[in-house]
Design an enzyme around this catalytic site. Structure first.
Site, PDB file in Angstrom:
ATOM      1  N   ASP A 149       0.838  -1.197   0.000  1.00 16.91           N
ATOM      2  CA  ASP A 149       0.000   0.000   0.000  1.00 16.91           C
ATOM      3  C   ASP A 149       0.876   1.251   0.000  1.00 16.91           C
ATOM      4  O   ASP A 149       1.878   1.319   0.721  1.00 16.91           O
ATOM      5  CB  ASP A 149      -0.890  -0.025   1.246  1.00 16.91           C
ATOM      6  CG  ASP A 149      -1.761   1.201   1.365  1.00 16.91           C
ATOM      7  OD1 ASP A 149      -2.624   1.391   0.494  1.00 16.91           O
ATOM      8  OD2 ASP A 149      -1.571   1.968   2.324  1.00 16.91           O
TER       9      ASP A 149
ATOM     10  N   GLU B  51       1.577  -0.562  -5.020  1.00 20.57           N
ATOM     11  CA  GLU B  51       0.652   0.516  -5.324  1.00 20.57           C
ATOM     12  C   GLU B  51       1.555   1.737  -5.495  1.00 20.57           C
ATOM     13  O   GLU B  51       2.015   2.318  -4.502  1.00 20.57           O
ATOM     14  CB  GLU B  51      -0.350   0.748  -4.191  1.00 20.57           C
ATOM     15  CG  GLU B  51      -1.346   1.847  -4.527  1.00 20.57           C
ATOM     16  CD  GLU B  51      -2.253   2.222  -3.359  1.00 20.57           C
ATOM     17  OE1 GLU B  51      -3.422   2.555  -3.608  1.00 20.57           O
ATOM     18  OE2 GLU B  51      -1.789   2.194  -2.207  1.00 20.57           O
TER      19      GLU B  51
END
Length: 710
Positions: A342, A378
């Site tokens: 993330d 990401e």
């Protein structure tokens, strides 16, 4: 109680069958107490007197799995200097393998008094906070083997443990929303029938439900608020949180592996749940604030490139060790098959700017364990220069946000999109080719947990997030969505038919694109969140997957045709290597092929090869793509030549019905195998046969695939 010196490594609580070794790092501490917690609310404090390189440690004979514990750190408290030690706060072990309980929010878990952030708060937090747990590391893995599915055979399925399983009608009530539910045959059979090869789980590291959300009657449903990087989140365990969550998670991994499904974890190493300077003192802040966090020029405050209040200090060797130890633990002990990072751009911020050569990437590259599993970035964060799609090192794959945006723009009819759409369809060579990566570096998706579901992408122009309690200010406002003529629910049959066709268009495009496709859980059922594009706090029917149940006649209802179409598109991709090439197209004939045709060719709807003017035309929203199955350049696993059928992909993203001409000189006879204008999307049995030069009518916003046998 006997207290032996113990060892400084490994960090955390390590049970060996006779007792437990405790080791914790803190450079700021003057003194550290290990507190053993008892069920009657009392605690036994043991000072850790042994220290090696700022790691305090001790071995306690007879301390068994299930024992709850925490740390109290005695040291300087001066927030203006970045020092926040406070022995009144019971701290979680950063290396805890399991965490028990939940936070009872109140002033006691904060290092200051509400309304007086400069005043030290000496209330004892122990009765109100979570506790670390000693776990038994032993587990019978039997003949478990990681599937090790190659990227070109991978179908990713992003899912939330609770959201995927909470409403499944075939699951016992006591298992719903748990790790055990993931191992249930009802869930596994659905994934296998769909063709999924890897389950990408939203955060399962122990996370915290924010004080603000709890006060508002909600919680941090998504889980991007980690406090324990080694511990499976305890509320996803169906039968206890004193280490049972570890056993249950391992059991789920074992069952998924047995079905040939990999487990990928969405991990949040960019920040912690302790928030900004007004956040609670739960672990890292009280142990060694300045070693764990990026502090601002005024060390009372935190640098924040994550939008959550803090960022971990990626140039600290102790932070890097924590992350690498965590990654190795989940691979070696929990047997997961990879990670999705993330806000991964934050991990590259060794100083201020994003640096693809930062220490973190160096460590991953040379690590013999972590470098061998799937690593998915990401590739952005909210800091300056944080959008880094295409800029991660060669070992990494990336969530391709540009693919998502371009495909959405194409199907909603935006002008001047067709050239970029062609690049995204063929693997985004502009992003990945220059640094030696292949099409498989691109994780392609049109929807994910963050944003609209597939249904809502074609049913809403605007976000509808009022349920989140933030006045509809949260969430992305520019979604590149199109509601097909009505906002939200409608009874108009033409609009409903168009929405169904658009969902088939998105699903088909995803499976026909070079790269690695990722589905979002429930999209195969046309799941809706009622237009909520930021359901991070909605632990309810807004976010849970509504599994189709039987209708009055006992048949599966609700968008079964989309489910069947999705299965068919996954199968088409699986059966044909021309859709999952490991090398980029050359755009020219491949030596040794019989037909001497290029491996790819582009045509106007009239069947003429695309010119520069055609690519640049603002009104162009339709094209035909020829994929030559006889011109696949990469060899098979034993060096053999790979050949496949050839395909014509006809895209009509305009609103008008268009006549498409089958190109000449690229095959004599073709068969329609996909037609998104049909309700089923895939013609049953033999589809229409077409000869070179014949015409085919495509209604507005439609995709048709023609196949020519090799």
């Amino acid at each position: 109680m006997q207290v032996w010196p113990g060892e400084a490594y490994p960090l955390g609580a390590t049970y060996d069958g006779a007792g437990t070794n405790f080791a914790v790092f803190s450079e700021a501490a003057e003194r550290i107490e290990l507190c053993l917690l008892h069920d009657d609310g009392s605690e036994t404090a043991v000072e850790l007197r042994e220290s090696d390189a700022f790691v305090r440690h001790a071995y306690l004979p007879g301390i068994m799995p299930g024992q709850r514990y925490g740390y109290r750190v005695h040291g300087p408290y001066d927030p203006s200097q970045g020092q926040r030690a406070n022995s009144a706060k019971l701290l979680l072990d950063p290396y805890a393998k399991a965490i028990s309980g939940e936070i009872e929010w109140g002033e006691a878990v904060y290092g200051y008094h509400f309304g007086k952030p400069d005043d030290r708060n000496d209330q004892d937090s122990a009765p109100h906070t979570m506790t670390s747990v000693v776990v038994n590391p032993y587990f019978d893995w039997g003949d478990d083997r990681p599937p090790r599915t190659a990227y070109h055979h991978t179908i990713l399925y992003e899912a939330h443990v609770k959201g995927l399983t909470m409403l499944h009608p075939d699951l016992p009530d006591e298992l719903r929303g748990s790790y055990a539910a993931l191992a249930h045959p009802a869930i596994i059979s659905h994934l296998v029938e769909l063709g999924v090869t890897a389950l990408e789980l939203m955060p399962v590291h122990q996370f915290v439900n924010d004080h603000r959300l709890v006060d508002a009657g909600m919680n941090n449903y998504w889980g991007y608020n980690t406090i324990g990087f080694f511990a499976p989140h305890n509320s996803y365990a169906s039968w206890g949180d004193r280490g049972e969550q570890v056993l249950e998670f391992k059991t789920a991994v074992k069952a998924l592996h047995e079905a040939g499904i990999e487990v990928i974890l969405d991990v949040v190493y960019n920040h912690t749940a302790e928030g900004n300077h007004l956040g609670p003192t739960l672990s890292f802040r009280g142990l060694d604030n300045a070693q764990y966090y990026r502090l601002a020029d005024d060390p009372k405050y935190y640098m924040d490139t994550t939008g959550t209040g803090n960022s971990l200090l990626m140039r600290s060797p102790h932070v890097l060790q924590l992350i690498m130890d965590s990654l190795r633990y989940w691979v070696t002990e929990m047997r997961v098959d990879g990670f999705r990072f993330d806000l991964a751009a934050t991990l590259a911020r060794q100083f201020h700017e994003v640096d693809r050569l930062s220490s973190f990437f160096d460590l991953v590259q040379q690590d013999p364990v972590v470098s061998q599993v799937k690593l998915i970035a990401e590739p952005w964060d909210v800091g300056e220069g944080g959008y880094q799609v295409g800029n991660f090192p060669p070992l990494w794959t990336e969530w391709n946000g540009k693919y998502r945006d371009t495909v959405r723009d194409m199907w909603r009819g935006e002008p001047r999109t067709i050239a970029e759409f062609a690049g995204r369809l063929t693997g985004s060579s502009d992003l990945y080719q220059d640094d030696g990566r292949r099409p498989l570096a691109s994780i392609n998706f049109t929807t994910c947990h963050d944003g609209f579901t597939l249904h809502d992408l074609v049913a809403y122009n605007d976000k509808h997030n009022s349920a989140n309690g933030e006045g509809n200010r949260d969430g992305e406002s520019h979604n590149r969505s199109w509601n097909c003529g009505a906002e939200g629910p409608t009874d108009d049959p033409e609009i409903l038919a168009l929405r169904q066709r658009q969902m088939r268009n998105f699903m088909a495009t995803l499976m026909l694109s070079q790269g690695v496709p990722m589905l979002s859980h429930g999209d195969e059922f046309a799941r809706t969140q009622g237009g909520n594009n930021n359901a991070y706090c909605q632990d309810n029917e807004i976010s849970w997957v509504p599994w189709p149940g039987p209708d009055e006649e006992g048949n599966k209802s609700e968008d079964g045709t989309l489910l069947q179409f999705t299965r068919a598109m996954v199968a088409l991709r699986r059966d044909h290597p021309v859709f999952r090439r490991r090398r980029f197209f050359h755009g020219r004939p491949v030596r040794g092929t019989q037909d001497e045709l290029s491996d790819i060719a582009w045509f106007t709807p009239e069947g003429e090869e695309m010119t520069h003017e055609d690519w640049e035309a603002a009104h162009a929203k339709a094209l035909t793509v020829f994929l030559n199955g006889e011109a696949i350049s990469e060899p098979g696993p034993r060096g053999e030549r790979i050949s496949d059928d050839s395909f014509l992909l006809m895209f009509n993203a305009s609103a008008e019905t268009l006549e498409f001409r089958v190109p000449v000189d690229h095959g004599q006879q073709w068969e329609v195998v996909v037609d998104t204008a049909r309700e089923d999307g895939v013609p049953p049995g033999a589809g229409a046969k077409l000869d070179a030069g014949e015409h085919l009518t495509l209604v507005g916003r439609c995709l048709t695939v023609l196949q020519r046998p090799a």
